[in-house]
Design a protein around this motif. Structure first.
Motif, PDB file in Angstrom:
ATOM      1  N   ILE A  84       0.864  -1.151  -0.094  1.00 61.03           N
ATOM      2  CA  ILE A  84      -0.128  -0.048   0.015  1.00 61.03           C
ATOM      3  C   ILE A  84       0.861   1.302  -0.032  1.00 61.03           C
ATOM      4  O   ILE A  84       1.936   1.196   0.415  1.00 61.03           O
ATOM      5  N   PRO A  85       0.267   2.504  -0.412  1.00 62.24           N
ATOM      6  CA  PRO A  85       0.862   3.803  -0.196  1.00 62.24           C
ATOM      7  C   PRO A  85       0.733   4.093   1.360  1.00 62.24           C
ATOM      8  O   PRO A  85      -0.223   3.682   1.689  1.00 62.24           O
ATOM      9  N   GLU A  86       1.770   4.500   1.777  1.00 59.37           N
ATOM     10  CA  GLU A  86       1.945   4.897   3.302  1.00 59.37           C
ATOM     11  C   GLU A  86       2.411   6.469   3.511  1.00 59.37           C
ATOM     12  O   GLU A  86       3.454   6.792   2.629  1.00 59.37           O
ATOM     13  N   ILE A  87       1.976   7.039   4.544  1.00 60.85           N
ATOM     14  CA  ILE A  87       2.454   8.542   4.932  1.00 60.85           C
ATOM     15  C   ILE A  87       2.970   8.325   6.330  1.00 60.85           C
ATOM     16  O   ILE A  87       2.282   7.723   7.185  1.00 60.85           O
ATOM     17  N   ASP A  88       4.039   8.914   6.848  1.00 60.13           N
ATOM     18  CA  ASP A  88       4.261   9.094   8.095  1.00 60.13           C
ATOM     19  C   ASP A  88       4.842  10.477   8.332  1.00 60.13           C
ATOM     20  O   ASP A  88       5.123  11.224   7.465  1.00 60.13           O
ATOM     21  N   ILE A  89       4.484  10.996   9.805  1.00 52.41           N
ATOM     22  CA  ILE A  89       4.858  12.346  10.142  1.00 52.41           C
ATOM     23  C   ILE A  89       5.788  12.302  11.080  1.00 52.41           C
ATOM     24  O   ILE A  89       5.405  11.378  12.162  1.00 52.41           O
ATOM     25  N   SER A  90       6.751  12.828  11.342  1.00 56.04           N
ATOM     26  CA  SER A  90       7.566  12.891  12.635  1.00 56.04           C
ATOM     27  C   SER A  90       7.891  14.444  12.867  1.00 56.04           C
ATOM     28  O   SER A  90       8.002  15.271  11.929  1.00 56.04           O
ATOM     29  N   TYR A  91       8.176  14.328  14.115  1.00 55.49           N
ATOM     30  CA  TYR A  91       8.675  15.772  14.718  1.00 55.49           C
ATOM     31  C   TYR A  91       9.988  15.341  15.722  1.00 55.49           C
ATOM     32  O   TYR A  91      10.180  14.546  16.410  1.00 55.49           O
ATOM     33  N   TYR A  92      11.115  16.022  15.295  1.00 54.37           N
ATOM     34  CA  TYR A  92      12.329  16.014  16.083  1.00 54.37           C
ATOM     35  C   TYR A  92      12.460  16.971  17.099  1.00 54.37           C
ATOM     36  O   TYR A  92      12.455  18.256  16.762  1.00 54.37           O
ATOM     37  N   PHE A  93      12.568  16.554  18.252  1.00 56.42           N
ATOM     38  CA  PHE A  93      12.913  17.226  19.473  1.00 56.42           C
ATOM     39  C   PHE A  93      14.115  17.895  19.328  1.00 56.42           C
ATOM     40  O   PHE A  93      14.588  18.907  20.037  1.00 56.42           O
ATOM     41  N   THR A  94      15.060  17.021  19.033  1.00 53.39           N
ATOM     42  CA  THR A  94      16.540  17.322  18.769  1.00 53.39           C
ATOM     43  C   THR A  94      16.974  16.744  17.465  1.00 53.39           C
ATOM     44  O   THR A  94      16.317  15.788  17.058  1.00 53.39           O
ATOM     45  N   PRO A  95      18.321  16.856  16.908  1.00 51.59           N
ATOM     46  CA  PRO A  95      18.718  16.319  15.904  1.00 51.59           C
ATOM     47  C   PRO A  95      18.815  14.691  16.024  1.00 51.59           C
ATOM     48  O   PRO A  95      18.596  13.969  14.830  1.00 51.59           O
ATOM     49  N   ASN A  96      18.598  14.136  17.281  1.00 56.06           N
ATOM     50  CA  ASN A  96      18.751  12.690  17.530  1.00 56.06           C
ATOM     51  C   ASN A  96      17.350  12.109  18.045  1.00 56.06           C
ATOM     52  O   ASN A  96      17.345  10.907  17.582  1.00 56.06           O
ATOM     53  N   ILE A  97      16.593  12.810  18.461  1.00 57.27           N
ATOM     54  CA  ILE A  97      15.495  12.349  19.093  1.00 57.27           C
ATOM     55  C   ILE A  97      14.168  12.761  18.262  1.00 57.27           C
ATOM     56  O   ILE A  97      14.015  13.944  18.077  1.00 57.27           O
ATOM     57  N   ALA A  98      13.476  11.742  17.801  1.00 58.91           N
ATOM     58  CA  ALA A  98      12.145  12.383  16.998  1.00 58.91           C
ATOM     59  C   ALA A  98      10.977  11.220  17.422  1.00 58.91           C
ATOM     60  O   ALA A  98      11.131   9.962  18.234  1.00 58.91           O
ATOM     61  N   LEU A  99       9.824  11.555  17.127  1.00 59.09           N
ATOM     62  CA  LEU A  99       8.574  10.890  17.389  1.00 59.09           C
ATOM     63  C   LEU A  99       7.893  10.842  16.171  1.00 59.09           C
ATOM     64  O   LEU A  99       7.520  11.759  15.329  1.00 59.09           O
ATOM     65  N   GLU A 100       7.634   9.468  15.555  1.00 61.36           N
ATOM     66  CA  GLU A 100       7.054   9.113  14.246  1.00 61.36           C
ATOM     67  C   GLU A 100       5.650   8.656  14.432  1.00 61.36           C
ATOM     68  O   GLU A 100       5.474   7.738  15.144  1.00 61.36           O
ATOM     69  N   LEU A 101       4.769   9.188  13.694  1.00 56.83           N
ATOM     70  CA  LEU A 101       3.126   8.340  13.414  1.00 56.83           C
ATOM     71  C   LEU A 101       3.056   7.963  12.016  1.00 56.83           C
ATOM     72  O   LEU A 101       3.505   8.704  11.048  1.00 56.83           O
ATOM     73  N   ILE A 102       2.775   6.579  11.642  1.00 56.20           N
ATOM     74  CA  ILE A 102       2.302   6.022  10.440  1.00 56.20           C
ATOM     75  C   ILE A 102       0.904   6.098  10.175  1.00 56.20           C
ATOM     76  O   ILE A 102       0.114   5.884  11.128  1.00 56.20           O
ATOM     77  N   LEU A 103       0.479   6.399   9.033  1.00 55.40           N
ATOM     78  CA  LEU A 103      -0.972   6.301   8.787  1.00 55.40           C
ATOM     79  C   LEU A 103      -1.029   5.590   7.318  1.00 55.40           C
ATOM     80  O   LEU A 103      -0.332   5.801   6.386  1.00 55.40           O
ATOM     81  N   GLY A 104      -1.879   4.763   7.273  1.00 57.77           N
ATOM     82  CA  GLY A 104      -2.183   4.043   6.185  1.00 57.77           C
ATOM     83  C   GLY A 104      -3.348   2.800   6.490  1.00 57.77           C
ATOM     84  O   GLY A 104      -3.550   2.443   7.620  1.00 57.77           O
TER      85      GLY A 104
END
Length: 245
Positions: A84-104
């Protein structure tokens, strides 16, 4: 002649010392050094578009209470793989630490195997939003690998029974006339990398594993109640493009 030459050289040296040094900021834009592809990124929002293969584990255990002990049918179902096609959105709190949400959303067909080989059980759609906390390694230049762990919650919808009559190796003529799957939580882990082509655009490869199971309810031949569990435990393999704001 020698005295004149010495005088000219002295005059030129004094003139050179009198000139104010030119800083990099004073140079025309065309002469400034370009930003390196692997320069540290300060953090912020990121989106990815990927093609995602969803590979469930083929294990469905069923129990038919009306048949007593003979109605326990282990490993009698399999769930189809889908891309399937999938989109994910991430937010980087620092250059090393990020939170990712995938949608599909993913469609899957469920079929029998073993004692129920050849039986069309039904089909369902999955909406499996997955949230992971990631650590990104930034000391390899443009190649930026990461690891992550988090949680998934899978919604099953548009679930329908095949309602197709089949004679199975068990020796019975069977049709699944009703089918249900229960939404459930699952832990998730992931590993992947981005290869940044410039400060904003890159390519991505990502692998996730979910320990996902669901309770199954079904009816056979409009009369016999069935319960069970499906251990989907899907492997999610994706590749695509990355864009950083």
């Amino acid at each position: 002649m020698r005295l004149r030459t010495t005088s000219l050289l002295f005059t030129a040296a004094v003139a050179a010392l009198a000139i104010t040094p030119v800083s990099a900021a004073d140079l025309p834009a065309a002469y400034k050094a370009p930003v390196a592809v692997d320069a540290p990124w300060a953090g912020g929002w990121q989106v990815r578009a990927r093609a995602l293969a969803v590979l469930p584990r083929d294990k469905v255990d069923l129990d038919i209470p009306a048949l007593g002990a003979a109605g326990v049918l282990p490993d009698t179902g399999k769930v189809s793989t889908t891309v399937i096609p999938e989109i994910d959105i991430s937010y980087y709190f620092t250059p090393n630490i990020a939170l990712e949400l995938i949608l599909g959303v993913t469609p899957h067909k469920i079929k029998g195997k073993g004692q129920l080989e050849g039986l069309d059980i039904g089909e369902t759609w999955l909406l499996p939003p997955t949230l992971t906390l990631q650590y990104h390694f930034t000391n390899f230049g443009a190649f930026q690998p990461y690891i992550g762990a988090g949680v998934n919650y899978t919604f099953f919808f548009n679930t329908s029974a095949a309602n197709t009559t089949t004679t199975v190796p068990l020796g019975a003529t069977v049709a699944v006339t009703d089918l249900g799957l229960k939404n459930n939580w699952a832990p998730a882990v992931q590993i992947g990398f981005d290869y940044m082509l410039n400060q904003h655009v890159g390519v991505n490869f990502d692998v996730k594993y979910l320990w996902l199971s669901s309770d199954v309810t079904a009816t056979l031949n409009n009369a016999i109640a069935v319960t069970g569990k499906t251990n989907l435990d899907p492997l999610l393999i994706g590749g695509g493009v990355t864009y950083r704001f």
